[in-house]
Motif scaffolding. Structure first.
Motif, short mmCIF file in Angstrom:
data_model
loop_
_atom_site.label_atom_id
_atom_site.label_comp_id
_atom_site.label_asym_id
_atom_site.label_seq_id
_atom_site.Cartn_x
_atom_site.Cartn_y
_atom_site.Cartn_z
N LEU A 1 19.50 -7.38 15.31
CA LEU A 1 19.50 -7.63 16.74
C LEU A 1 18.26 -7.05 17.41
O LEU A 1 17.66 -7.67 18.30
CB LEU A 1 20.77 -7.05 17.38
N VAL A 2 17.85 -5.86 16.97
CA VAL A 2 16.61 -5.26 17.49
C VAL A 2 15.41 -6.13 17.12
O VAL A 2 14.49 -6.35 17.92
CB VAL A 2 16.44 -3.83 16.95
N PHE A 3 15.42 -6.62 15.88
CA PHE A 3 14.32 -7.46 15.41
C PHE A 3 14.27 -8.77 16.21
O PHE A 3 13.19 -9.25 16.58
CB PHE A 3 14.52 -7.74 13.92
N LEU A 4 15.43 -9.35 16.49
CA LEU A 4 15.48 -10.58 17.28
C LEU A 4 15.02 -10.33 18.72
O LEU A 4 14.38 -11.20 19.34
CB LEU A 4 16.89 -11.16 17.29
N LYS B 1 6.45 -15.99 16.76
CA LYS B 1 7.44 -15.25 15.97
C LYS B 1 8.63 -16.14 15.59
O LYS B 1 9.69 -15.62 15.24
CB LYS B 1 7.93 -14.05 16.77
N LEU B 2 8.45 -17.45 15.65
CA LEU B 2 9.57 -18.35 15.38
C LEU B 2 10.07 -18.24 13.95
O LEU B 2 11.27 -18.36 13.69
CB LEU B 2 9.17 -19.79 15.68
N ALA B 3 9.17 -18.04 12.99
CA ALA B 3 9.59 -17.95 11.59
C ALA B 3 10.49 -16.73 11.38
O ALA B 3 11.51 -16.79 10.70
CB ALA B 3 8.37 -17.88 10.67
N LEU C 1 22.69 -15.47 23.81
CA LEU C 1 22.48 -16.39 24.92
C LEU C 1 21.05 -16.30 25.45
O LEU C 1 20.43 -17.31 25.80
CB LEU C 1 23.48 -16.09 26.05
N ASP C 2 20.50 -15.09 25.49
CA ASP C 2 19.10 -14.93 25.93
C ASP C 2 18.14 -15.61 24.95
O ASP C 2 17.18 -16.27 25.36
CB ASP C 2 18.76 -13.43 26.03
N CYS D 1 11.49 -10.50 18.68
CA CYS D 1 11.01 -11.88 18.49
C CYS D 1 10.85 -12.62 19.82
O CYS D 1 9.97 -13.49 19.95
CB CYS D 1 11.96 -12.66 17.59
N ILE D 2 11.70 -12.31 20.81
CA ILE D 2 11.58 -12.99 22.10
C ILE D 2 10.84 -12.15 23.13
O ILE D 2 10.70 -12.55 24.28
CB ILE D 2 12.97 -13.39 22.66
N GLY D 3 10.37 -10.97 22.69
CA GLY D 3 9.65 -10.09 23.60
C GLY D 3 8.23 -10.56 23.84
O GLY D 3 7.73 -11.53 23.27
N GLN D 4 7.53 -9.82 24.70
CA GLN D 4 6.16 -10.17 25.08
C GLN D 4 5.12 -9.44 24.26
O GLN D 4 3.92 -9.57 24.53
CB GLN D 4 5.96 -9.83 26.57
N ASP D 5 5.55 -8.67 23.25
CA ASP D 5 4.57 -7.95 22.43
C ASP D 5 3.63 -8.94 21.76
O ASP D 5 4.07 -9.94 21.19
CB ASP D 5 5.28 -7.13 21.35
N PRO D 6 2.34 -8.67 21.80
CA PRO D 6 1.39 -9.61 21.17
C PRO D 6 1.55 -9.64 19.66
O PRO D 6 1.64 -8.59 19.02
CB PRO D 6 0.02 -9.05 21.57
#
Length: 864
Positions: free
Chosen positions: A398-401, A426-428, A462-463, A404-409
């Protein structure tokens, strides 16, 4: 002196044919070769001429005509096959020369000069004749003759290496058990290393050119697996050259293929444990004697080996049902995976890519290993659920996901199989992390699902779904659709049968689901995965909304029932079952039926009409007998399809459903019946006469099903036993009574048709009356027009019409004379027409002395 003379003659023969043998003489030459081989047992002097003759066989054969190659093909193939049989000659020189001759087939050199009137055969002619003669099989069998002779063995392997480039030869070699024979030579003593290299090369050719399963079966003996293990460990410890590392990886691929065979003794030989330990020792760093002295150099070959070792874990953790593994073997595999910390090792990669590299791997290499490890985790996690929970894997994922949707470059390389579509994003990582969650959630293990829910998985999913939908609007591709489908499945599995989780899903989840249900049906055939996405969305609706009144009411407010009926009316047959099931479940909410009744489709079609139409289509596909008006034909089996009628009655235990019961779940009729029961069978709007004929069949669906079950019961009793007299009479009465609904429905259908026919006649009569009135009106108009034309063209007719008009006007005037008041003439002087006057008329004012009305004052309008 006979032998000396023979030797001199042989020298002359060799000299005469030094540029190659003519095809016409080849049969005699081979006969001479065989005689020399027999003489060698007595005189070694024949060895040299024999070798010379064999050497000349390596030169191109000579042909006079183009057709000679075909004409002499049988002779040539037998002659070349004879070379393989000469391997039995107990002479190293002859054996080596035979192998050199075979090798020359693939590197043909033209002779210095040609015989007069001859041409050399084509370059591939000898190769084709070797295939035809079965030389490869003979040469594999000859390996037993050079078992302890390294030089000769290497030459045979060289010849086989050339021959194995052909699929025909490889199949011949497999007949002689080439794979198992060569595998046993892998760890043979050979300072030059050629034995291992050539044997592994031939094995690769066999795998590429023949059935992999057949090769793997031959390599699955305990001796072969031991040989693979020993040579792999030797290369791992002592191979420092670039070619050694490559050869090590080649053998690892072969070992992986063998590990995929349930019959291969990978665990018994200890090879499986060794490979698992090698795959995880860099991440776990627990001392193990199996990997003592082994180091990773972080070269490209070691990178490839790391990926191959991960792949071995995936192969070993395959579904036991899919590969037909025995229970004991599967338990041993799980024990190996658990004891050697495979789960913690793989979870090491479930973390954000904070560094440009990891250890000494480059950023691209680390990303590839990360994605591969997470992909393997999806196979391992369902097998080691306890280990999965103890390692807090849900939290890590969950942290990793969230990252994945965060703004980190982060700029993904996307340059591997698992990195497809992940370049610059980060889609893969998101895709494979969701696959891990999907694999464990699909177990429907309460502990796993509770652990996920307690950590806020529903809100986070959901996010992520909103993020994926937003990305999909920018550019729609298969990976984004797969991500959305996986999230919807996860939400379905988590919310099913849990009211609190459904409430968490309700408002935000319904808002996300609505666009999926509004999907254009044309997209279902795009091939990207829209069909899977729509199915998971409908499943999510069923699991996450139905049963929670808050979510149900909000879905109804959003006109969700209308959207479902629109989707049902789009004629996507594969969606009928799930949509009707959802509607049936929704009908438990009292507000639903009004929504269904209100809906209107194309051409103002109602929901009831749509459902009855679907019923008729389903019966047509099932082959149910109906007459041309849609009435019941078979009173005994009114709703049975053609396939159902063909089934023989098989006596079954009471706890096994019969065919009549099983048939309910295999089509949509039961769901349509349930929906119409909720709507009511009376006063349904928008039905045609055809619908009214079908409606009684639907209404008595349960009665007809009961009839079918009784029929099956009677048939089973006849097969198994004879009922007593009272039971037989009871069954007869039940059978007769159960036919009553069929007759009643048929009578009702006939009554409906007659009523409709009578109504049609009445409508037809009204229509004809209206048509007659229209025709009469047209006749009157035409006659009036003709009279008008007559008056305009005939003056006498005009005068006559004028007289009639004046007479009619006079007759219409009142006969009583007015005593007081002025009389105004209504005639227009000088008018010579017989049609009505225009709107302009002259009105004479009433004199003021007579009436004194308002019109007497001339300036009234001005004063007003």
């Amino acid at each position: 002196d006979l032998e000396k003379e023979q030797l001199r003659t042989l020298k002359k023969v060799v000299k005469h044919f030094e540029n190659g043998f003519p095809l016409k003489d080849l049969a005699q030459i081979i006969e001479i070769v065989n005689l020399c081989a027999e003489k060698m047992n007595e005189q070694e002097a024949f060895t040299e001429p024999l070798c010379e003759l064999i050497k000349l066989c390596g030169l191109p054969f000579q042909k006079k005509k183009l057709s000679d190659e075909v004409s002499y093909s049988v002779t040539v193939s037998k002659s070349i096959a004879q070379l393989g049989y000469l391997m039995r000659v107990p002479s190293s020189q002859v054996k080596i020369q035979i192998c050199k001759c075979i090798a020359s087939f693939y590197n043909m050199e033209l002779p210095r000069k040609l015989l007069s009137g001859y041409q050399p055969t084509s370059a591939n002619y000898k190769i084709q004749m070797a295939e035809l003669g079965g030389l490869a099989e003979t040469l594999v069998l000859s390996l037993a003759l050079v078992e302890n002779q390294l030089t000769e063995k290497l030459w045979v392997l060289k010849a086989l290496q050339h021959l194995s480039s052909s699929g025909v030869n490889c199949r011949l070699m497999m007949k002689a058990q080439a794979a198992s024979r060569l595998c046993l030579y892998l760890n043979g003593v050979d300072p030059s290393g050629q034995l291992l290299f050539r044997s592994s090369e031939i094995l690769w050719n066999l795998l590429e050119n023949t059935s992999k399963d057949e090769v793997v079966n031959q390599l699955s003996s305990l001796e072969c697996v031991h040989a693979l293990k020993e040579v792999f460990v030797d290369l791992l410890r002592n191979g420092f050259r670039h070619c050694d590392r490559q050869l090590q990886n080649d053998l690892l691929v072969i070992a992986t293929l063998v590990a995929g065979n349930p019959a291969a003794p990978m665990i018994e030989s200890g090879f499986a444990k060794l490979l698992i330990v090698l795959a995880t020792f860099a991440e776990v760093r627990i001392p193990n004697p199996l990997v003592k002295g082994i180091k990773l150099t972080y070269s490209y070959e070691d990178f490839e080996m790391k990926k191959l070792l991960f792949n071995v874990i995936g192969v070993l953790s395959k579904d036991p049902c899919a590969v037909q593994v025995t229970v004991s073997l599967f338990v041993l595999t799980l024990q190996l995976l658990s004891e050697n910390d495979v789960m913690p090792a793989l979870l090491c990669y479930v973390k954000p890519n904070q560094k440009p590299g990891f250890h000494d791997w480059s950023a691209a290499q680390y990303e590839e290993l990360q994605l591969h490890a997470i992909a393997i985790l999806a196979s391992v996690a369902p097998l080691l659920v306890d280990k999965y929970l103890s390692c807090q894997a849900n939290t890590l994922l969950l942290v990793f996901l969230e990252w994945c949707i965060g703004q980190d470059p982060f700029f993904g390389q996307g340059n591997s199989f698992h990195g497809t579509g992940g370049r610059g994003n980060k889609l893969a990582q998101m895709r494979y992390s969701l696959r891990v969650l999907r694999s464990v959630v699909s177990l429907y293990d309460d502990a796993v699902n509770l652990n996920l829910s307690d950590q806020g998985a529903i809100i986070e999913l959901l996010d992520i779904l909103k993020y994926a939908v937003k990305r999909s609007k920018e550019k729609e591709d298969a990976i984004l659709l797969e991500i959305q489908a996986d999230i919807l499945f996860l939400l379905s599995a988590l919310c099913e049968n849990d009211l609190h989780r459904k409430e968490l899903f309700s408002y935000e989840g319904v808002d996300i689901l609505i666009p999926f249900i509004q999907m254009d049906p044309k997209k279902l055939y795009s091939g990207l995965g829209h069909n899977c996405l729509l199915f998971t969305a409908l499943d999510c609706l069923w699991s996450c909304v139905i049963g929670c009144y808050i979510a149900e009411d909000y879905f109804l407010e959003k006109q969700g029932i209308f959207l479902l009926l629109d989707l049902l009316a789009s004629k996507q047959k594969n969606l009928y079952n799930i949509i009707l099931g959802i509607l049936v479940e929704f009908c438990d909410n009292p507000k639903t039926t009004s929504h269904i009744s209100t809906w209107r489709g194309e051409k103002d079609q109602t929901a009831a009409s749509l459902l009855i139409q679907l019923w008729r289509e389903e019966e047509l596909e099932l082959g149910v007998k109906r007459d041309r008006y849609g009435r019941i034909v078979d009173m005994k089996s009114p709703i049975a399809g053609s396939f159902q009628k063909q089934q023989e009655v098989i006596p079954m235990p009471a706890n096994c459903p019969s065919f009549a019961i099983m048939e309910i779940s295999e089509n949509i009729r039961a769901k349509i019946y349930s929906l119409l029961c909720k709507l009511g069978f009376e006063n349904l709007p928008g039905l045609s006469a055809k619908d009214f004929v079908t409606l009684p069949i639907i209404r008595h669906y349960i009665d007809f099903k009961v009839r079918e079950v009784w029929n099956e019961l009677c048939a089973e009793l006849k097969e198994e036993a004879r009922p007593v007299t009272s039971d037989e009479e009871a069954l007869k009465v039940i059978s007769e009574v159960s036919e009553d609904p069929g007759r009643m429905v048929a009578a009702l259908q006939t009554e409906v048709l007659e009523s409709q026919h009578h109504q049609d006649l009445q409508e037809e009569e009204k229509t004809y009356t209206k048509i007659r009135a229209i025709h009469k009106q047209r006749e009157m108009v035409n006659k009036s027009w003709e009279n008008f034309l007559t008056r305009t063209s005939n003056y006498e007719a005009l005068k006559k019409a004028k007289r009639l008009q004046e007479k009619s006007i006079e007759a219409s005037r009142s006969k009583l004379k007015t005593q007081t008041g002025a009389v105004h003439s209504t005639e227009i002087k000088g008018l010579s027409t017989t049609v009505g006057s225009g709107r302009l008329v002259t009105v004479e004012s009433t004199p003021p002395q007579l009436v004194g009305g308002p019109l007497a004052v001339r300036d009234f309008a001005l004063r007003k």
